[in-house]
Structures are given as C-alpha cells and as structure tokens.
Design a protein around this motif. Structure first.
Motif, PDB file in Angstrom:
ATOM      1  N   TYR A 153      -4.709  38.204 -15.353  1.00 37.12           N
ATOM      2  CA  TYR A 153      -4.756  36.813 -14.912  1.00 37.12           C
ATOM      3  C   TYR A 153      -3.333  36.266 -14.796  1.00 37.12           C
ATOM      4  O   TYR A 153      -2.523  36.443 -15.711  1.00 37.12           O
ATOM      5  N   THR A 154      -3.052  35.594 -13.667  1.00 36.62           N
ATOM      6  CA  THR A 154      -1.700  35.122 -13.382  1.00 36.62           C
ATOM      7  C   THR A 154      -1.713  33.693 -12.842  1.00 36.62           C
ATOM      8  O   THR A 154      -2.737  33.216 -12.347  1.00 36.62           O
ATOM      9  N   VAL A 155      -0.557  33.029 -12.934  1.00 40.55           N
ATOM     10  CA  VAL A 155      -0.362  31.696 -12.355  1.00 40.55           C
ATOM     11  C   VAL A 155       0.980  31.690 -11.625  1.00 40.55           C
ATOM     12  O   VAL A 155       1.887  32.443 -11.967  1.00 40.55           O
ATOM     13  N   ALA A 156       1.087  30.829 -10.617  1.00 39.55           N
ATOM     14  CA  ALA A 156       2.345  30.738  -9.870  1.00 39.55           C
ATOM     15  C   ALA A 156       2.484  29.371  -9.217  1.00 39.55           C
ATOM     16  O   ALA A 156       1.514  28.627  -9.079  1.00 39.55           O
ATOM     17  N   SER A 157       3.714  29.084  -8.805  1.00 42.69           N
ATOM     18  CA  SER A 157       3.978  27.866  -8.033  1.00 42.69           C
ATOM     19  C   SER A 157       5.140  28.118  -7.085  1.00 42.69           C
ATOM     20  O   SER A 157       5.953  29.020  -7.298  1.00 42.69           O
ATOM     21  N   ILE A 158       5.162  27.323  -6.040  1.00 43.40           N
ATOM     22  CA  ILE A 158       6.320  27.256  -5.143  1.00 43.40           C
ATOM     23  C   ILE A 158       6.894  25.866  -5.325  1.00 43.40           C
ATOM     24  O   ILE A 158       6.165  24.863  -5.246  1.00 43.40           O
ATOM     25  N   GLN A 159       8.198  25.824  -5.601  1.00 43.35           N
ATOM     26  CA  GLN A 159       8.875  24.551  -5.838  1.00 43.35           C
ATOM     27  C   GLN A 159      10.067  24.428  -4.904  1.00 43.35           C
ATOM     28  O   GLN A 159      10.636  25.434  -4.489  1.00 43.35           O
ATOM     29  N   ASP A 160      10.443  23.190  -4.608  1.00 38.49           N
ATOM     30  CA  ASP A 160      11.693  23.007  -3.877  1.00 38.49           C
ATOM     31  C   ASP A 160      12.840  23.148  -4.875  1.00 38.49           C
ATOM     32  O   ASP A 160      12.618  23.319  -6.074  1.00 38.49           O
ATOM     33  N   VAL A 161      14.061  23.082  -4.399  1.00 41.50           N
ATOM     34  CA  VAL A 161      15.212  23.308  -5.290  1.00 41.50           C
ATOM     35  C   VAL A 161      15.464  22.142  -6.255  1.00 41.50           C
ATOM     36  O   VAL A 161      16.327  22.229  -7.112  1.00 41.50           O
ATOM     37  N   HIS A 162      14.665  21.087  -6.121  1.00 38.48           N
ATOM     38  CA  HIS A 162      14.767  19.951  -7.039  1.00 38.48           C
ATOM     39  C   HIS A 162      13.682  20.017  -8.114  1.00 38.48           C
ATOM     40  O   HIS A 162      13.567  19.111  -8.938  1.00 38.48           O
ATOM     41  N   GLY A 163      12.858  21.079  -8.081  1.00 41.26           N
ATOM     42  CA  GLY A 163      11.815  21.259  -9.084  1.00 41.26           C
ATOM     43  C   GLY A 163      10.483  20.626  -8.740  1.00 41.26           C
ATOM     44  O   GLY A 163       9.555  20.646  -9.553  1.00 41.26           O
ATOM     45  N   ASN A 164      10.357  20.049  -7.539  1.00 40.58           N
ATOM     46  CA  ASN A 164       9.081  19.458  -7.129  1.00 40.58           C
ATOM     47  C   ASN A 164       8.091  20.568  -6.799  1.00 40.58           C
ATOM     48  O   ASN A 164       8.396  21.464  -6.004  1.00 40.58           O
TER      49      ASN A 164
END
Length: 193
Positions: A153-164
């Motif tokens: 089981y895994t989790v992920a995110s894509i963020q901009d370079v400001h952490g949003n």
C-alpha cells in the motif's frame, strides 16, 4: 539548436531549485541518497519506456527527473519539469499523464518492499486538487505505507515548488505468485533476444 539551449537552461534551473538543495543536504547528512530514476532500463528498453523515452523531448519531459530515495527505501521524491506539449486543455497538464507519473513513482517506492521486488498496479485512486499548469517544475513524493503478504500500500502527491498539493493518490500493488517466468521474459527482452 533552440531545443538544446532550452534543455540546458532547464537542467540548470532544476539543479537550482531550493527544494532540490534541501534534499541534497539530506543526502550529505546520510538520510537520503540521489539515484538514477531509470537505472533499470537498458538502451533497448529505454526507447520504449513512456517516461524515459516516448515522452522525452522539447516541451514534454525535457530534462531527466532528479530522484531522491530515503535510505530505508520506503520513500522517494522526484523533481521534474512538465512541458507545454503534455496538456489536455491548453496550459493544463493532462490528468492521464499525471496518473502515469504517480503510478510510476509509487511503483518505485513499492518494488523494494514487495516480495521478489516485482509488482503490478492493482488499484490507483487519484484526487486532482488543483490544475497542474504546464511549463513548471513539480515535486512528486511517494511513500510505501505497509505490506500485507503480496500486497503493498502506497501514497503519493504532486506538489508545486512552493509545496502546494496539486494531486494526491493512493495505490495498491500486488506481487505475482510466480515471478520466475516474468523475470526470465524481462531479461530476454532487455537483452534484445
């Protein structure tokens, strides 16, 4: 010639990102290591790989992503540039491409933690939080949460370079019951036989 100039400029820009410097600092401290994101590909298989081959080029994936891997192999971070030719709507990166980036990143975090280090995506749940604008650098964070037998089981995110947070997802990977035939076939294809 312009393509080469832009690519060189993007290579410099990705190296100069504050978050990249932060992870390079963690590499020096011994918490993380920097790794080749496509180490497992051969010259034969690279050109057929979606992210390393087919989508590489001007206004697409112009630079090789930077990959950082936590020492326990349960988390990875990728920095990449998403170009204008990867859009669904003008100026907005296609959701299918983002799903591919997330799925591939999650698999990189899952494989070291699965039996035989082989697995397939069984389920990928994505929540698109904000539009991902084209022609920007993003950070992809993927983490392995737990395993249950052949399941990971895994989790992920894509963020901009400001952490949003722009996109979030969870995934389930399953290791095959009998990976021997699969490995033999992969080796054969990698050697071009």
């Amino acid at each position: 010639m312009e393509e080469v100039k832009r690519s060189v400029l993007l290579e410099k820009e990705i190296q100069d990102l504050a978050l990249v410097h932060e992870y390079k600092g963690m590499v020096k401290e011994g918490q993380w290591k920097q790794a080749d994101p496509f180490w497992y590909l051969t010259k034969v298989t690279e050109r057929h790989h979606l992210l390393a081959g087919s989508l590489r080029g001007e206004n697409m994936l112009s630079v090789t992503p930077l990959k950082f891997e936590r020492k326990d192999k349960k988390a990875i971070v990728l920095f990449m540039h998403l170009g204008r030719s990867l859009c669904g709507h003008d100026g907005i990166i296609h959701g299918g491409l983002l799903a591919t980036v997330l799925g591939t990143s999650l698999m990189r975090g899952a494989l070291p933690n699965l039996p035989y280090h082989i697995g397939f995506t069984a389920n990928l749940n994505i929540n698109y939080r904000k539009p991902v604008k084209a022609d920007q650098f993003v950070m992809v964070k993927a983490e392995f949460e737990r395993s249950e037998g052949r399941k990971g089981y895994t989790v992920a995110s894509i963020q901009d370079v400001h952490g949003n947070i722009l996109v979030e997802c969870t995934a389930l990977f399953i290791s095959p019951k009998n990976p021997v035939a699969m490995v033999a076939n992969y080796v054969k294809n990698s050697l071009g036989l």
